[in-house]
Design an enzyme around this catalytic site. Structure first.
Site, PDB file in Angstrom:
ATOM      1  N   HIS A   1       0.831  -1.203   0.000  1.00 15.13           N
ATOM      2  CA  HIS A   1       0.000   0.000   0.000  1.00 15.13           C
ATOM      3  C   HIS A   1       0.863   1.249   0.000  1.00 15.13           C
ATOM      4  O   HIS A   1       1.947   1.264   0.575  1.00 15.13           O
ATOM      5  CB  HIS A   1      -0.965   0.026   1.197  1.00 15.13           C
ATOM      6  CG  HIS A   1      -0.313  -0.214   2.527  1.00 15.13           C
ATOM      7  ND1 HIS A   1       0.052  -1.467   2.948  1.00 15.13           N
ATOM      8  CD2 HIS A   1       0.032   0.637   3.527  1.00 15.13           C
ATOM      9  CE1 HIS A   1       0.599  -1.385   4.156  1.00 15.13           C
ATOM     10  NE2 HIS A   1       0.613  -0.111   4.522  1.00 15.13           N
TER      11      HIS A   1
ATOM     12  N   HIS B   1       0.882   5.213   1.105  1.00 14.41           N
ATOM     13  CA  HIS B   1       0.222   6.245   1.914  1.00 14.41           C
ATOM     14  C   HIS B   1       0.276   7.561   1.137  1.00 14.41           C
ATOM     15  O   HIS B   1       1.355   7.967   0.688  1.00 14.41           O
ATOM     16  CB  HIS B   1       0.975   6.475   3.231  1.00 14.41           C
ATOM     17  CG  HIS B   1       0.974   5.334   4.190  1.00 14.41           C
ATOM     18  ND1 HIS B   1       0.199   5.325   5.327  1.00 14.41           N
ATOM     19  CD2 HIS B   1       1.676   4.174   4.217  1.00 14.41           C
ATOM     20  CE1 HIS B   1       0.428   4.204   6.014  1.00 14.41           C
ATOM     21  NE2 HIS B   1       1.321   3.491   5.358  1.00 14.41           N
TER      22      HIS B   1
HETATM   23  P1  5GP Z   1       2.009   0.220   7.422  1.00 14.83           P
HETATM   24  O1  5GP Z   1       1.763  -1.235   7.106  1.00 14.83           O
HETATM   25  O2  5GP Z   1       2.258   1.035   6.188  1.00 14.83           O
HETATM   26  O3  5GP Z   1       3.054   0.418   8.470  1.00 14.83           O
HETATM   27  O4  5GP Z   1       0.685   0.818   8.080  1.00 14.83           O
HETATM   28  C1  5GP Z   1      -0.589   0.315   7.807  1.00 14.83           C
HETATM   29  C2  5GP Z   1      -1.592   1.446   7.822  1.00 14.83           C
HETATM   30  O5  5GP Z   1      -2.865   0.856   7.641  1.00 14.83           O
HETATM   31  C3  5GP Z   1      -1.637   2.239   9.127  1.00 14.83           C
HETATM   32  O6  5GP Z   1      -1.512   3.627   8.842  1.00 14.83           O
HETATM   33  C4  5GP Z   1      -3.007   1.897   9.723  1.00 14.83           C
HETATM   34  O7  5GP Z   1      -3.614   2.989  10.370  1.00 14.83           O
HETATM   35  C5  5GP Z   1      -3.798   1.460   8.503  1.00 14.83           C
HETATM   36  N1  5GP Z   1      -4.801   0.449   8.806  1.00 14.83           N
HETATM   37  C6  5GP Z   1      -4.586  -0.719   9.483  1.00 14.83           C
HETATM   38  N2  5GP Z   1      -5.722  -1.424   9.574  1.00 14.83           N
HETATM   39  C7  5GP Z   1      -6.685  -0.685   8.954  1.00 14.83           C
HETATM   40  C8  5GP Z   1      -8.087  -0.903   8.718  1.00 14.83           C
HETATM   41  O8  5GP Z   1      -8.682  -1.909   9.112  1.00 14.83           O
HETATM   42  N3  5GP Z   1      -8.739   0.066   8.030  1.00 14.83           N
HETATM   43  C9  5GP Z   1      -8.102   1.190   7.565  1.00 14.83           C
HETATM   44  N4  5GP Z   1      -8.860   2.090   6.898  1.00 14.83           N
HETATM   45  N5  5GP Z   1      -6.803   1.426   7.771  1.00 14.83           N
HETATM   46  C10 5GP Z   1      -6.093   0.486   8.455  1.00 14.83           C
END
Ligand code: 5GP
Length: 131
Positions: free
Chosen positions: A93, A95
């Site tokens: 993903h 951001h």
């Molecule tokens: P990363 O994997 O890039 O460190 O962070 C994952 C991102 O996904 C985080 O910013 C977190 O807030 C977001 N996130 C995790 N679970 C969910 C979810 O169930 N729904 C949404 N909308 N965002 C999520």
């Protein structure tokens, strides 16, 4: 087991969708660093972004560009910061984060606590600007 993002894409878990096409899904991060913080994910479940094939990665960048332009119109900001971490959710993903200054991208910043209708309004404003 499907990732949480695959379950969101499938509609099993609710999300505030901002854009979608055949290959990608964009929705608001539930713990946003700023209003309009959006995640762009490929529908194909691939953990590491650099494991996407060249074509899909290029298309994900172009899709993110379109979403970023819509966020920029919907949310007051200087520009859209782009970040890839991927340590929390094993589903690639990008951001997209509206920022005013460099410090707005700091991972140690407290996340915002938004209400459901605030998320809904932001998502709608972004959706309205997706071309
Ligand atoms: P990363 O994997 O890039 O460190 O962070 C994952 C991102 O996904 C985080 O910013 C977190 O807030 C977001 N996130 C995790 N679970 C969910 C979810 O169930 N729904 C949404 N909308 N965002 C999520």
């Amino acid at each position: 087991m499907a990732t949480i993002f695959s379950r969101i894409i499938a509609g099993e878990i609710p999300s505030y969708k901002v854009a979608e096409n055949e290959q990608f899904y964009a929705f608001l991060d539930i713990n946003p660093m700023a209003k309009g913080h959006t995640l762009v994910v490929p529908k194909q479940e691939i953990d590491y972004i650099f494991d996407l094939n060249d074509k899909l990665l290029a298309e994900m960048t172009v899709f993110s560009k379109k979403v970023a332009a819509a966020i920029e119109k919907a949310v007051p900001c200087k520009r859209i910061g782009v970040m890839v971490i991927g340590l929390e959710v094993p589903h690639a993903h990008i951001h997209l984060i509206p920022i005013q200054k460099e410090g707005d991208m700091s991972l140690t910043n407290p996340r915002l606590n938004l209400l459901g209708d605030e998320f809904a309004k932001i998502a709608e404003a972004i959706r309205d600007n997706v071309k």
